[in-house]
Design a protein around this motif. Structure first.
Motif, PDB file in Angstrom:
ATOM      1  N   ALA A 155      70.248  35.286  20.054  1.00 35.08           N
ATOM      2  CA  ALA A 155      70.041  35.854  21.392  1.00 35.08           C
ATOM      3  C   ALA A 155      71.353  36.083  22.125  1.00 35.08           C
ATOM      4  O   ALA A 155      71.353  36.629  23.235  1.00 35.08           O
ATOM      5  N   GLY A 156      72.466  35.657  21.540  1.00 30.94           N
ATOM      6  CA  GLY A 156      73.761  35.847  22.176  1.00 30.94           C
ATOM      7  C   GLY A 156      73.998  34.961  23.384  1.00 30.94           C
ATOM      8  O   GLY A 156      74.728  35.335  24.308  1.00 30.94           O
ATOM      9  N   VAL A 157      73.416  33.753  23.379  1.00 28.02           N
ATOM     10  CA  VAL A 157      73.611  32.819  24.493  1.00 28.02           C
ATOM     11  C   VAL A 157      75.078  32.387  24.529  1.00 28.02           C
ATOM     12  O   VAL A 157      75.658  32.034  23.491  1.00 28.02           O
ATOM     13  N   ALA A 158      75.662  32.389  25.724  1.00 33.21           N
ATOM     14  CA  ALA A 158      77.098  32.176  25.841  1.00 33.21           C
ATOM     15  C   ALA A 158      77.530  30.719  25.695  1.00 33.21           C
ATOM     16  O   ALA A 158      78.670  30.447  25.313  1.00 33.21           O
ATOM     17  N   HIS A 159      76.647  29.770  25.988  1.00 29.50           N
ATOM     18  CA  HIS A 159      77.088  28.379  26.079  1.00 29.50           C
ATOM     19  C   HIS A 159      75.908  27.457  25.779  1.00 29.50           C
ATOM     20  O   HIS A 159      74.826  27.629  26.360  1.00 29.50           O
ATOM     21  N   VAL A 160      76.092  26.489  24.880  1.00 31.96           N
ATOM     22  CA  VAL A 160      75.044  25.520  24.549  1.00 31.96           C
ATOM     23  C   VAL A 160      75.612  24.113  24.669  1.00 31.96           C
ATOM     24  O   VAL A 160      76.622  23.787  24.041  1.00 31.96           O
ATOM     25  N   ILE A 161      74.941  23.291  25.481  1.00 30.18           N
ATOM     26  CA  ILE A 161      75.284  21.874  25.623  1.00 30.18           C
ATOM     27  C   ILE A 161      74.144  21.071  25.024  1.00 30.18           C
ATOM     28  O   ILE A 161      72.973  21.322  25.344  1.00 30.18           O
ATOM     29  N   ALA A 162      74.445  20.118  24.155  1.00 28.14           N
ATOM     30  CA  ALA A 162      73.400  19.343  23.485  1.00 28.14           C
ATOM     31  C   ALA A 162      73.626  17.855  23.679  1.00 28.14           C
ATOM     32  O   ALA A 162      74.761  17.369  23.623  1.00 28.14           O
ATOM     33  N   ALA A 163      72.529  17.140  23.884  1.00 31.35           N
ATOM     34  CA  ALA A 163      72.587  15.693  24.117  1.00 31.35           C
ATOM     35  C   ALA A 163      72.474  14.927  22.806  1.00 31.35           C
ATOM     36  O   ALA A 163      71.489  15.061  22.083  1.00 31.35           O
ATOM     37  N   SER A 164      73.485  14.105  22.540  1.00 32.69           N
ATOM     38  CA  SER A 164      73.436  13.143  21.450  1.00 32.69           C
ATOM     39  C   SER A 164      73.287  11.755  22.069  1.00 32.69           C
ATOM     40  O   SER A 164      72.877  11.625  23.223  1.00 32.69           O
ATOM     41  N   SER A 165      73.617  10.725  21.311  1.00 34.70           N
ATOM     42  CA  SER A 165      73.354   9.361  21.757  1.00 34.70           C
ATOM     43  C   SER A 165      74.421   8.412  21.239  1.00 34.70           C
ATOM     44  O   SER A 165      74.950   8.583  20.129  1.00 34.70           O
ATOM     45  N   GLY A 201      81.582  30.626  16.059  1.00 36.28           N
ATOM     46  CA  GLY A 201      82.334  30.939  17.261  1.00 36.28           C
ATOM     47  C   GLY A 201      81.562  30.747  18.550  1.00 36.28           C
ATOM     48  O   GLY A 201      81.984  31.243  19.601  1.00 36.28           O
ATOM     49  N   MET A 202      80.450  30.021  18.511  1.00 34.12           N
ATOM     50  CA  MET A 202      79.688  29.763  19.721  1.00 34.12           C
ATOM     51  C   MET A 202      80.422  28.757  20.604  1.00 34.12           C
ATOM     52  O   MET A 202      81.168  27.911  20.118  1.00 34.12           O
ATOM     53  N   ARG A 203      80.209  28.859  21.905  1.00 35.76           N
ATOM     54  CA  ARG A 203      80.762  27.886  22.847  1.00 35.76           C
ATOM     55  C   ARG A 203      79.750  26.757  22.984  1.00 35.76           C
ATOM     56  O   ARG A 203      78.667  26.946  23.541  1.00 35.76           O
ATOM     57  N   SER A 219      75.783  15.155  37.054  1.00 35.31           N
ATOM     58  CA  SER A 219      77.057  15.652  37.578  1.00 35.31           C
ATOM     59  C   SER A 219      77.929  16.197  36.450  1.00 35.31           C
ATOM     60  O   SER A 219      78.564  17.253  36.589  1.00 35.31           O
ATOM     61  N   VAL A 220      77.953  15.489  35.330  1.00 41.20           N
ATOM     62  CA  VAL A 220      78.711  15.959  34.168  1.00 41.20           C
ATOM     63  C   VAL A 220      78.134  17.267  33.640  1.00 41.20           C
ATOM     64  O   VAL A 220      78.863  18.232  33.375  1.00 41.20           O
ATOM     65  N   LEU A 221      76.813  17.325  33.499  1.00 42.31           N
ATOM     66  CA  LEU A 221      76.173  18.530  32.967  1.00 42.31           C
ATOM     67  C   LEU A 221      76.401  19.734  33.881  1.00 42.31           C
ATOM     68  O   LEU A 221      76.696  20.841  33.407  1.00 42.31           O
ATOM     69  N   LEU A 222      76.272  19.539  35.182  1.00 42.89           N
ATOM     70  CA  LEU A 222      76.466  20.649  36.114  1.00 42.89           C
ATOM     71  C   LEU A 222      77.907  21.134  36.077  1.00 42.89           C
ATOM     72  O   LEU A 222      78.173  22.347  36.073  1.00 42.89           O
ATOM     73  N   SER A 223      78.861  20.207  36.028  1.00 48.38           N
ATOM     74  CA  SER A 223      80.265  20.598  35.936  1.00 48.38           C
ATOM     75  C   SER A 223      80.533  21.368  34.646  1.00 48.38           C
ATOM     76  O   SER A 223      81.255  22.380  34.651  1.00 48.38           O
ATOM     77  N   ALA A 224      79.950  20.912  33.544  1.00 52.23           N
ATOM     78  CA  ALA A 224      80.137  21.596  32.264  1.00 52.23           C
ATOM     79  C   ALA A 224      79.555  23.003  32.299  1.00 52.23           C
ATOM     80  O   ALA A 224      80.130  23.940  31.730  1.00 52.23           O
ATOM     81  N   LEU A 225      78.415  23.176  32.965  1.00 48.54           N
ATOM     82  CA  LEU A 225      77.821  24.502  33.092  1.00 48.54           C
ATOM     83  C   LEU A 225      78.691  25.416  33.948  1.00 48.54           C
ATOM     84  O   LEU A 225      78.919  26.588  33.599  1.00 48.54           O
ATOM     85  N   ARG A 226      79.154  24.904  35.061  1.00 49.14           N
ATOM     86  CA  ARG A 226      79.970  25.725  35.953  1.00 49.14           C
ATOM     87  C   ARG A 226      81.230  26.241  35.259  1.00 49.14           C
ATOM     88  O   ARG A 226      81.637  27.393  35.450  1.00 49.14           O
ATOM     89  N   ARG A 227      81.855  25.384  34.452  1.00 49.36           N
ATOM     90  CA  ARG A 227      83.148  25.732  33.840  1.00 49.36           C
ATOM     91  C   ARG A 227      83.031  26.130  32.368  1.00 49.36           C
ATOM     92  O   ARG A 227      84.038  26.368  31.718  1.00 49.36           O
ATOM     93  N   ARG A 228      81.777  26.160  31.878  1.00 52.95           N
ATOM     94  CA  ARG A 228      81.538  26.473  30.460  1.00 52.95           C
ATOM     95  C   ARG A 228      82.433  25.622  29.555  1.00 52.95           C
ATOM     96  O   ARG A 228      83.104  26.117  28.642  1.00 52.95           O
TER      97      ARG A 228
END
Length: 315
Positions: free
Chosen positions: A108-118, A161-163, A220-229
Motif C-alpha cells: 500500500a506504500g505506507v510511509a512509516h510502520v512502528i511495531a511493538a515488541s516486548s 527500504g521501508m521506514r 508520548s514516545v509513540l506520538l513523538s515517533a509519529l510526528r518525526r517519523r
C-alpha cells in the motif's frame, strides 16, 4: 496525518487514540481490532474509524492500510502463560500477523510502520540493565513471537527500504488495562483481586523485579515517533531504567488505596523472568524530550481510574 492503530480497542491502542485526539486533533485515526483482547467500550467518546477484523484477514488488512500515512502495530495476543497453554495461537497472531501487516503496508506504500515488541525477548539474559545490543534468549512462545515481530519489522526496513521502528515495551500499565481475565498483567490483576475482596497472588518470593512503564509515557514516545517519523534498524527499549520488585509494587498500591492487602504466595510460574530493567540510553537519545511518569503517580492514577469504573465492566 492518517494513522492506523492495530489493536486500537485494546489497552495501549485506546490510550494512544485518546492521546492523538487530544494532542493532534487534525489527525485521522483508523483502528483495526478483532476484539479478542480489545473492547469497543475503550473507544467510547473517541474519534476513530474502526474496522473489526483480524491481522490474519488479507481483506481486512487491505482496507485498514489503504490511504494511511503511518501504522502503529499494537495488535497482539499477549501473556506468557497463555502462550504456554496455546503456542500456535500466539504465533499466528503475533508473528504471522505482523508479517501479513508489513506485507499489506508495503504494497500500500505506507510511509512509516512502528511495531511493538516486548522486553520478554531478553529471556534468560541476566544482564541488568538490558541493552538493545545484548543477546536475546526467549523462554516462552510469547517472547519468541515478539522477537519475530521485531525481526520482521527491522528486516522490512533493510530488505525493502521501508521506514520502520521496533519498540521493546517493558511492563506497561495504566488506564483501560484489562483485569477481567486469567492472563491480566500484574498491576490490573492485583487491582481486580482487591476489588473482588480476594488476596493478592504472589508467585515465588515476590522479589522479581520489573521496569514498570506508565501508558502515558509509552504514548508520548509513540506520538513523538509519529510526528518525526523516527526510524531505527535496531529495536529500541521503551522504559526508563527503573527497577521495582513485586513486593515493592504491592506497597505502592497499598499507599494508593490507603489500606493493606492480604497476600497468598504460590510457586514460581513457568516462563517468568526473574529481573527486567531497561538500559534507556538509546530511548533518551531518540526522544530526549520525554519525561516518564513516576511509578507512584502512575499507580495512583491507575488506581483512581479503576475505582471510578463500573466493576461489572473491568472486574
Amino acid at each position: 496525518m492518517r494513522v492506523l492503530i492495530t489493536g486500537a480497542a485494546g489497552f495501549i491502542g485506546s490510550n494512544l487514540t485518546n492521546f492523538i485526539n487530544q494532542q493532534e486533533p487534525e489527525w485521522q485515526v483508523r483502528g483495526l481490532d478483532d476484539l479478542s483482547n480489545g473492547d469497543l467500550d475503550n473507544l467510547r467518546g473517541l474519534d476513530a474509524e474502526m474496522i473489526v477484523g483480524s491481522l490474519l484477514d488479507e481483506d481486512a488488512l487491505a482496507r485498514a492500510v489503504r490511504g494511511v500515512d503511518a501504522v502503529v502495530h499494537l495488535g497482539a495476543l499477549g501473556s506468557v502463560p497463555r502462550s504456554i497453554g496455546n503456542p500456535l495461537a500466539t504465533h499466528h497472531a503475533n508473528a504471522t500477523g505482523t508479517l501479513m501487516l508489513l506485507e499489506a503496508a508495503r504494497h500500500a506504500g505506507v510511509a512509516h510502520v512502528i511495531a511493538a515488541s516486548s522486553s520478554s525477548v531478553y529471556g534468560t539474559n541476566s544482564a541488568s540493565p538490558k541493552n538493545e545490543a545484548h543477546w536475546t534468549n526467549p523462554v516462552s512462545p510469547y517472547a519468541v513471537s515478539k522477537l519475530a515481530t521485531e525481526g520482521y519489522t527491522v528486516a522490512y526496513a533493510l530488505s525493502y527500504g521501508m521506514r520502520t521502528l521496533a519498540l521493546r515495551f517493558f511492563n506497561v500499565y495504566g488506564r483501560r488495562q484489562s483485569i477481567g481475565h486469567a492472563y491480566a498483567a500484574v498491576i490490573p490483576q492485583f487491582i481486580g483481586r482487591v476489588r473482588a475482596g480476594n488476596p493478592l497472588l504472589v508467585y515465588g518470593d515476590g522479589q522479581q523485579s520489573r521496569d514498570f512503564t506508565h501508558v502515558d509515557s509509552v504514548c508520548s514516545v509513540l506520538l513523538s515517533a509519529l510526528r518525526r517519523r523516527t526510524t531505527d534498524t535496531r529495536p529500541v527499549n521503551v522504559a526508563f531504567g527503573s527497577s521495582t520488585t513485586i513486593n515493592e509494587l504491592i506497597s505502592v498500591l497499598e499507599d494508593a488505596a490507603g489500606r493493606r492487602f492480604d497476600r497468598e504466595h504460590l510457586p514460581d510460574r513457568t516462563g517468568d523472568v526473574r529481573a527486567s530493567k531497561a538500559d534507556a540510553v538509546r530511548l533518551r537519545e531518540l526522544f530526549p524530550e520525554i519525561e516518564p511518569v513516576p511509578l507512584r503517580d502512575g499507580v495512583l492514577d491507575t488506581w483512581r481510574w479503576f475505582e471510578a469504573q463500573d466493576p461489572n465492566r473491568v472486574g
